[in-house]
Motif scaffolding. Structure first.
Motif, PDB file in Angstrom:
ATOM      1  N   MET A 114       0.844  -1.187   0.000  1.00  0.00           N
ATOM      2  CA  MET A 114       0.000   0.000   0.000  1.00  0.00           C
ATOM      3  C   MET A 114       0.885   1.245   0.000  1.00  0.00           C
ATOM      4  O   MET A 114       1.866   1.318   0.735  1.00  0.00           O
ATOM      5  CB  MET A 114      -0.902  -0.017   1.226  1.00  0.00           C
ATOM      6  CG  MET A 114      -1.900   1.081   1.243  1.00  0.00           C
ATOM      7  SD  MET A 114      -3.125   0.752   2.524  1.00  0.00           S
ATOM      8  CE  MET A 114      -3.494   2.393   3.001  1.00  0.00           C
ATOM      9  N   ARG A 115       0.517   2.198  -0.815  1.00  0.00           N
ATOM     10  CA  ARG A 115       1.295   3.439  -0.919  1.00  0.00           C
ATOM     11  C   ARG A 115       1.002   4.350   0.265  1.00  0.00           C
ATOM     12  O   ARG A 115      -0.134   4.427   0.722  1.00  0.00           O
ATOM     13  CB  ARG A 115       0.930   4.172  -2.206  1.00  0.00           C
ATOM     14  CG  ARG A 115       1.339   3.428  -3.449  1.00  0.00           C
ATOM     15  CD  ARG A 115       1.034   4.243  -4.653  1.00  0.00           C
ATOM     16  NE  ARG A 115       1.993   5.363  -4.664  1.00  0.00           N
ATOM     17  CZ  ARG A 115       2.285   6.060  -5.733  1.00  0.00           C
ATOM     18  NH1 ARG A 115       1.701   5.801  -6.873  1.00  0.00           N
ATOM     19  NH2 ARG A 115       3.160   7.044  -5.680  1.00  0.00           N
ATOM     20  N   PRO A 116       2.025   5.073   0.730  1.00  0.00           N
ATOM     21  CA  PRO A 116       1.768   6.047   1.802  1.00  0.00           C
ATOM     22  C   PRO A 116       0.914   7.186   1.254  1.00  0.00           C
ATOM     23  O   PRO A 116       0.874   7.423   0.037  1.00  0.00           O
ATOM     24  CB  PRO A 116       3.162   6.532   2.188  1.00  0.00           C
ATOM     25  CG  PRO A 116       4.025   6.233   1.012  1.00  0.00           C
ATOM     26  CD  PRO A 116       3.418   5.045   0.319  1.00  0.00           C
ATOM     27  N   PRO A 117       0.229   7.913   2.127  1.00  0.00           N
ATOM     28  CA  PRO A 117      -0.572   9.048   1.655  1.00  0.00           C
ATOM     29  C   PRO A 117       0.305  10.084   0.961  1.00  0.00           C
ATOM     30  O   PRO A 117       1.476  10.251   1.297  1.00  0.00           O
ATOM     31  CB  PRO A 117      -1.173   9.635   2.937  1.00  0.00           C
ATOM     32  CG  PRO A 117      -0.961   8.616   4.000  1.00  0.00           C
ATOM     33  CD  PRO A 117       0.172   7.747   3.563  1.00  0.00           C
ATOM     34  N   ARG A 127       5.575  15.949  -3.589  1.00  0.00           N
ATOM     35  CA  ARG A 127       6.852  15.505  -3.043  1.00  0.00           C
ATOM     36  C   ARG A 127       6.688  14.087  -2.492  1.00  0.00           C
ATOM     37  O   ARG A 127       5.653  13.732  -1.933  1.00  0.00           O
ATOM     38  CB  ARG A 127       7.302  16.451  -1.931  1.00  0.00           C
ATOM     39  CG  ARG A 127       8.673  16.100  -1.372  1.00  0.00           C
ATOM     40  CD  ARG A 127       9.148  17.086  -0.361  1.00  0.00           C
ATOM     41  NE  ARG A 127       8.271  17.032   0.802  1.00  0.00           N
ATOM     42  CZ  ARG A 127       8.321  17.900   1.809  1.00  0.00           C
ATOM     43  NH1 ARG A 127       9.165  18.905   1.772  1.00  0.00           N
ATOM     44  NH2 ARG A 127       7.507  17.791   2.827  1.00  0.00           N
ATOM     45  N   GLU A 128       7.723  13.276  -2.665  1.00  0.00           N
ATOM     46  CA  GLU A 128       7.734  11.924  -2.124  1.00  0.00           C
ATOM     47  C   GLU A 128       8.849  11.802  -1.103  1.00  0.00           C
ATOM     48  O   GLU A 128       9.978  12.264  -1.347  1.00  0.00           O
ATOM     49  CB  GLU A 128       7.928  10.899  -3.245  1.00  0.00           C
ATOM     50  CG  GLU A 128       6.757  10.842  -4.198  1.00  0.00           C
ATOM     51  CD  GLU A 128       6.920   9.803  -5.294  1.00  0.00           C
ATOM     52  OE1 GLU A 128       7.985   9.150  -5.370  1.00  0.00           O
ATOM     53  OE2 GLU A 128       5.982   9.660  -6.089  1.00  0.00           O
ATOM     54  N   GLY A 129       8.545  11.179   0.014  1.00  0.00           N
ATOM     55  CA  GLY A 129       9.554  10.969   1.050  1.00  0.00           C
ATOM     56  C   GLY A 129      10.166  12.274   1.498  1.00  0.00           C
ATOM     57  O   GLY A 129       9.476  13.270   1.698  1.00  0.00           O
ATOM     58  N   HIS A 159      -8.862  11.531  -1.040  1.00  0.00           N
ATOM     59  CA  HIS A 159      -8.628  10.169  -0.539  1.00  0.00           C
ATOM     60  C   HIS A 159      -7.159   9.755  -0.668  1.00  0.00           C
ATOM     61  O   HIS A 159      -6.716   8.819  -0.012  1.00  0.00           O
ATOM     62  CB  HIS A 159      -9.515   9.166  -1.284  1.00  0.00           C
ATOM     63  CG  HIS A 159      -9.145   8.974  -2.717  1.00  0.00           C
ATOM     64  ND1 HIS A 159      -9.550   9.844  -3.707  1.00  0.00           N
ATOM     65  CD2 HIS A 159      -8.379   8.034  -3.318  1.00  0.00           C
ATOM     66  CE1 HIS A 159      -9.059   9.433  -4.866  1.00  0.00           C
ATOM     67  NE2 HIS A 159      -8.336   8.337  -4.664  1.00  0.00           N
ATOM     68  N   ARG A 160      -6.401  10.467  -1.494  1.00  0.00           N
ATOM     69  CA  ARG A 160      -4.986  10.159  -1.674  1.00  0.00           C
ATOM     70  C   ARG A 160      -4.122  10.679  -0.525  1.00  0.00           C
ATOM     71  O   ARG A 160      -2.955  10.310  -0.409  1.00  0.00           O
ATOM     72  CB  ARG A 160      -4.474  10.790  -2.968  1.00  0.00           C
ATOM     73  CG  ARG A 160      -5.169  10.299  -4.212  1.00  0.00           C
ATOM     74  CD  ARG A 160      -4.659  11.064  -5.397  1.00  0.00           C
ATOM     75  NE  ARG A 160      -5.270  10.651  -6.635  1.00  0.00           N
ATOM     76  CZ  ARG A 160      -5.095  11.259  -7.782  1.00  0.00           C
ATOM     77  NH1 ARG A 160      -4.310  12.320  -7.859  1.00  0.00           N
ATOM     78  NH2 ARG A 160      -5.688  10.833  -8.875  1.00  0.00           N
ATOM     79  N   TYR A 161      -4.683  11.554   0.300  1.00  0.00           N
ATOM     80  CA  TYR A 161      -3.955  12.201   1.381  1.00  0.00           C
ATOM     81  C   TYR A 161      -4.387  11.612   2.730  1.00  0.00           C
ATOM     82  O   TYR A 161      -5.397  10.923   2.823  1.00  0.00           O
ATOM     83  CB  TYR A 161      -4.238  13.714   1.368  1.00  0.00           C
ATOM     84  CG  TYR A 161      -3.778  14.386   0.103  1.00  0.00           C
ATOM     85  CD1 TYR A 161      -2.536  14.986   0.018  1.00  0.00           C
ATOM     86  CD2 TYR A 161      -4.582  14.415  -1.040  1.00  0.00           C
ATOM     87  CE1 TYR A 161      -2.097  15.597  -1.150  1.00  0.00           C
ATOM     88  CE2 TYR A 161      -4.152  15.010  -2.221  1.00  0.00           C
ATOM     89  CZ  TYR A 161      -2.918  15.599  -2.262  1.00  0.00           C
ATOM     90  OH  TYR A 161      -2.487  16.190  -3.418  1.00  0.00           O
TER      91      TYR A 161
END
Length: 145
Positions: free
Chosen positions: A1-4, A40-42, A82-84
């Motif tokens: 599962m991807r993080p928000p 931004r990722e990570g 819902h992505r956050y």
């Protein structure tokens, strides 16, 4: 599962010295045109986010990237919340410009975009669905010098 998704993003206005602007048509909303955007990722820097999104969405990996020192805060569209993380409703967008010496071949990400086009900056600004994207493009003659 991807993080928000993080509520921190970049907007990259890609342009030539002649002030032609690259726009991408969203796959999820045909007829909605925009510049390169992404979250931004990570722990990546905003510059790293801009370069990653440029490569993912267009295949572009070179050019003169500049931070325009513009920050826009806006409500996240309800359909994308819902992505956050729960309760996150606002995003902070950091605006960059990418000046290119010519118009390279563009390799869009088909899951994200349907089409691409180069337009003179005035036409590009009018075609954008996003107010922040439109406003950034309108600053191009001032910020690109």
């Amino acid at each position: 599962m991807r993080p928000p998704k993080q509520p921190v993003s970049v907007l990259v206005v890609i342009h030539t010295a002649d002030l032609d602007v690259l726009l991408l048509e969203r796959a999820s909303h045909p007829g909605y045109w925009q510049s390169v955007t992404g979250s931004r990722e990570g722990e990546e820097t905003l510059v790293a986010t801009a370069w990653r999104e440029l490569a993912e969405e267009t295949g572009i990996r070179t050019g003169e990237l500049s931070d325009w020192s513009i920050r826009n805060t806006y409500d996240i569209f309800p359909e994308w919340r819902h992505r956050y993380a729960s309760g996150v409703t606002r995003n902070v967008e950091h605006v960059f410009g990418l000046r290119l010496p010519n118009k390279p071949e563009i390799r869009i990400a088909p899951a994200e975009h349907l089409n691409w086009c180069w337009l003179p900056w005035q036409e590009a600004a009018e075609r954008c669905f996003s107010w922040s994207n439109r406003d950034a493009i309108r600053l191009l003659p001032i910020l690109s010098t």
